[in-house]
Structure formats: C-alpha cells, structure tokens
Design an enzyme around this catalytic site. Sequence first.
Site, PDB file in Angstrom:
ATOM      1  N   ASP A  29      34.072 -11.747  13.174  1.00 32.42           N
ATOM      2  CA  ASP A  29      35.294 -10.632  13.505  1.00 32.42           C
ATOM      3  C   ASP A  29      34.380  -9.454  13.362  1.00 32.42           C
ATOM      4  O   ASP A  29      33.316  -9.232  12.770  1.00 32.42           O
ATOM      5  CB  ASP A  29      35.993 -10.768  12.092  1.00 32.42           C
ATOM      6  CG  ASP A  29      37.403 -10.059  12.515  1.00 32.42           C
ATOM      7  OD1 ASP A  29      37.196  -9.039  12.566  1.00 32.42           O
ATOM      8  OD2 ASP A  29      38.366 -10.417  12.220  1.00 32.42           O
ATOM      9  N   ILE A  30      34.918  -8.724  14.415  1.00 33.39           N
ATOM     10  CA  ILE A  30      34.234  -7.472  14.778  1.00 33.39           C
ATOM     11  C   ILE A  30      34.524  -6.358  14.015  1.00 33.39           C
ATOM     12  O   ILE A  30      34.014  -5.236  13.888  1.00 33.39           O
ATOM     13  CB  ILE A  30      34.712  -6.930  16.123  1.00 33.39           C
ATOM     14  CG1 ILE A  30      33.626  -6.073  16.859  1.00 33.39           C
ATOM     15  CG2 ILE A  30      35.934  -6.473  16.529  1.00 33.39           C
ATOM     16  CD1 ILE A  30      32.141  -6.915  17.020  1.00 33.39           C
ATOM     17  N   GLU A  88      47.780  -9.513  14.938  1.00 31.74           N
ATOM     18  CA  GLU A  88      47.148  -8.943  15.943  1.00 31.74           C
ATOM     19  C   GLU A  88      46.942  -9.578  17.350  1.00 31.74           C
ATOM     20  O   GLU A  88      47.212  -9.169  18.389  1.00 31.74           O
ATOM     21  CB  GLU A  88      45.789  -8.221  15.297  1.00 31.74           C
ATOM     22  CG  GLU A  88      45.153  -7.279  16.208  1.00 31.74           C
ATOM     23  CD  GLU A  88      43.680  -6.820  15.574  1.00 31.74           C
ATOM     24  OE1 GLU A  88      43.674  -6.646  14.561  1.00 31.74           O
ATOM     25  OE2 GLU A  88      42.755  -6.639  16.450  1.00 31.74           O
ATOM     26  N   VAL A  89      46.337 -10.801  17.080  1.00 29.54           N
ATOM     27  CA  VAL A  89      46.043 -11.437  18.416  1.00 29.54           C
ATOM     28  C   VAL A  89      46.608 -12.782  18.538  1.00 29.54           C
ATOM     29  O   VAL A  89      46.584 -13.670  17.594  1.00 29.54           O
ATOM     30  CB  VAL A  89      44.267 -11.908  18.294  1.00 29.54           C
ATOM     31  CG1 VAL A  89      43.944 -12.739  19.549  1.00 29.54           C
ATOM     32  CG2 VAL A  89      43.384 -10.503  18.061  1.00 29.54           C
ATOM     33  N   HIS A  93      44.071 -19.040  15.147  1.00 28.65           N
ATOM     34  CA  HIS A  93      42.768 -18.629  14.609  1.00 28.65           C
ATOM     35  C   HIS A  93      42.896 -18.844  13.166  1.00 28.65           C
ATOM     36  O   HIS A  93      44.136 -18.306  12.551  1.00 28.65           O
ATOM     37  CB  HIS A  93      41.987 -17.342  15.368  1.00 28.65           C
ATOM     38  CG  HIS A  93      42.872 -16.251  14.834  1.00 28.65           C
ATOM     39  ND1 HIS A  93      43.740 -15.884  15.611  1.00 28.65           N
ATOM     40  CD2 HIS A  93      42.676 -15.381  13.851  1.00 28.65           C
ATOM     41  CE1 HIS A  93      44.264 -14.597  15.161  1.00 28.65           C
ATOM     42  NE2 HIS A  93      43.298 -14.246  14.206  1.00 28.65           N
ATOM     43  N   HIS A  95      40.632 -17.167   9.627  1.00 26.87           N
ATOM     44  CA  HIS A  95      39.542 -16.227   9.266  1.00 26.87           C
ATOM     45  C   HIS A  95      38.872 -16.927   8.242  1.00 26.87           C
ATOM     46  O   HIS A  95      39.406 -17.518   7.234  1.00 26.87           O
ATOM     47  CB  HIS A  95      40.390 -14.971   8.732  1.00 26.87           C
ATOM     48  CG  HIS A  95      40.971 -13.884   9.414  1.00 26.87           C
ATOM     49  ND1 HIS A  95      40.444 -12.907  10.004  1.00 26.87           N
ATOM     50  CD2 HIS A  95      42.118 -14.351  10.111  1.00 26.87           C
ATOM     51  CE1 HIS A  95      41.270 -12.588  10.817  1.00 26.87           C
ATOM     52  NE2 HIS A  95      42.594 -13.210  10.643  1.00 26.87           N
TER      53      HIS A  95
HETATM   54  P1  AMP Z   1      44.787 -11.409  13.233  1.00 25.10           P
HETATM   55  O1  AMP Z   1      45.220 -11.644  14.546  1.00 25.10           O
HETATM   56  O2  AMP Z   1      45.912 -10.521  12.385  1.00 25.10           O
HETATM   57  O3  AMP Z   1      44.514 -12.590  12.642  1.00 25.10           O
HETATM   58  O4  AMP Z   1      43.629 -10.479  13.542  1.00 25.10           O
HETATM   59  C1  AMP Z   1      42.868 -10.671  14.506  1.00 25.10           C
HETATM   60  C2  AMP Z   1      41.572 -10.377  13.939  1.00 25.10           C
HETATM   61  O5  AMP Z   1      40.550 -10.575  15.200  1.00 25.10           O
HETATM   62  C3  AMP Z   1      41.026  -8.908  13.383  1.00 25.10           C
HETATM   63  O6  AMP Z   1      40.576  -9.319  12.234  1.00 25.10           O
HETATM   64  C4  AMP Z   1      40.168  -8.423  14.500  1.00 25.10           C
HETATM   65  O7  AMP Z   1      39.112  -7.561  13.959  1.00 25.10           O
HETATM   66  C5  AMP Z   1      39.676  -9.406  15.250  1.00 25.10           C
HETATM   67  N1  AMP Z   1      39.180  -9.347  16.560  1.00 25.10           N
HETATM   68  C6  AMP Z   1      40.039  -8.600  17.454  1.00 25.10           C
HETATM   69  N2  AMP Z   1      39.354  -8.547  18.931  1.00 25.10           N
HETATM   70  C7  AMP Z   1      38.100  -9.059  18.294  1.00 25.10           C
HETATM   71  C8  AMP Z   1      36.994  -9.263  19.219  1.00 25.10           C
HETATM   72  N3  AMP Z   1      37.034  -8.801  20.468  1.00 25.10           N
HETATM   73  N4  AMP Z   1      35.811  -9.837  18.610  1.00 25.10           N
HETATM   74  C9  AMP Z   1      35.896 -10.282  17.319  1.00 25.10           C
HETATM   75  N5  AMP Z   1      36.872 -10.114  16.447  1.00 25.10           N
HETATM   76  C10 AMP Z   1      37.941  -9.506  17.124  1.00 25.10           C
END
Ligand code: AMP
Length: 131
Positions: A29-30, A88-89, A93, A95
């Site tokens: 995670d970035i 967010e994404v 996925h 964590h």
């Molecule tokens: P969530 O969708 O709420 O589970 O959060 C998405 C996670 O993806 C967050 O913790 C971000 O920091 C992580 N994230 C978003 N873009 C990237 C990326 N390009 N590379 C790695 N992690 C990412």
Amino acid sequence: MASIFSKIINREIPAYIVAEDNNFIAFLDINPLAEGHTLVAPKKEIDYIFDLPDQDIAQLFVFAKRVAQSIRKVVPCNRIGLSVIGLEVPHAHVHLVPLNTTNDINFAKPKLTFTKEHYAELAQRISVTFK
Ligand code: AMP
C-alpha cells in the site's frame, strides 16, 4: 475505465509488487498504516469483494494467507491483521497490516511514508520469501 489496480496488474503504472500468480496480485500500500501494509487483489476487476464468486473469494483468502506468511517473515510484528475497506478503490482487495496493537490497524490514523528505495527493498525482501 480500468481501476488503478488493473493498471498495476497490466503494468501501466508502477507498484511495489510482492507476490503474483495467474489470478491474484499483492503489492505494498502506497499510504501504509504500518511498514509492510500490503494489498491483495484478484486480477479480475470486480468492485465489491463480497460480489466475488465463492471460489474466487476462497482462493483470494488462501493467496492472502501465503502473502501474510511472507510479510511476517520480514516485518517484526505480533501478527498480520486483515481488513476489508474498499471505499477508495473500486476493485476488490483486502488489506494485510502487520500489527502489535489494535490501533496499528486503525484506518483513521495518519499514514506513514517511506522512500521509494525503502518500499522497493521491502517488496523485494517479502517477495523472496513468498511460497
Ligand atoms: P480502500 O479502497 O478504502 O480499501 O483503500 C484503497 C487503498 O489503496 C488505500 O489504502 C490506498 O493507500 C491504496 N492505494 C491507492 N492507490 C494505490 C497505488 N497506486 N499503489 C498502492 N496502493 C494504493
């Protein structure tokens, strides 16, 4: 439009990949909560994790287990925690977060930052232990 995770899977944008097979990928995670915070995603782009077919979600968890075992060999911690957020994404996925206390997996906490070199070295160290 492809999700940011599909762009990582397709090598359209860079990521610190720690493990991969035909169906799943794991990368750092970035914006980590802890050193070694890793995301594990199916390559098939489905937004909501609990919409995955039973077999896919079962295999995702088995893959995540193997990734967690690798992280634990590299990052000192009590155990690896697992969370589903997905706000967010829009690409399913989980964590994986190395933790010693419950607060270590508190998503309201400020995120950590590391240098590119640190992320790259950490991903490399985790990837070599992946079985
Ligand atoms: P969530 O969708 O709420 O589970 O959060 C998405 C996670 O993806 C967050 O913790 C971000 O920091 C992580 N994230 C978003 N873009 C990237 C990326 N390009 N590379 C790695 N992690 C990412």
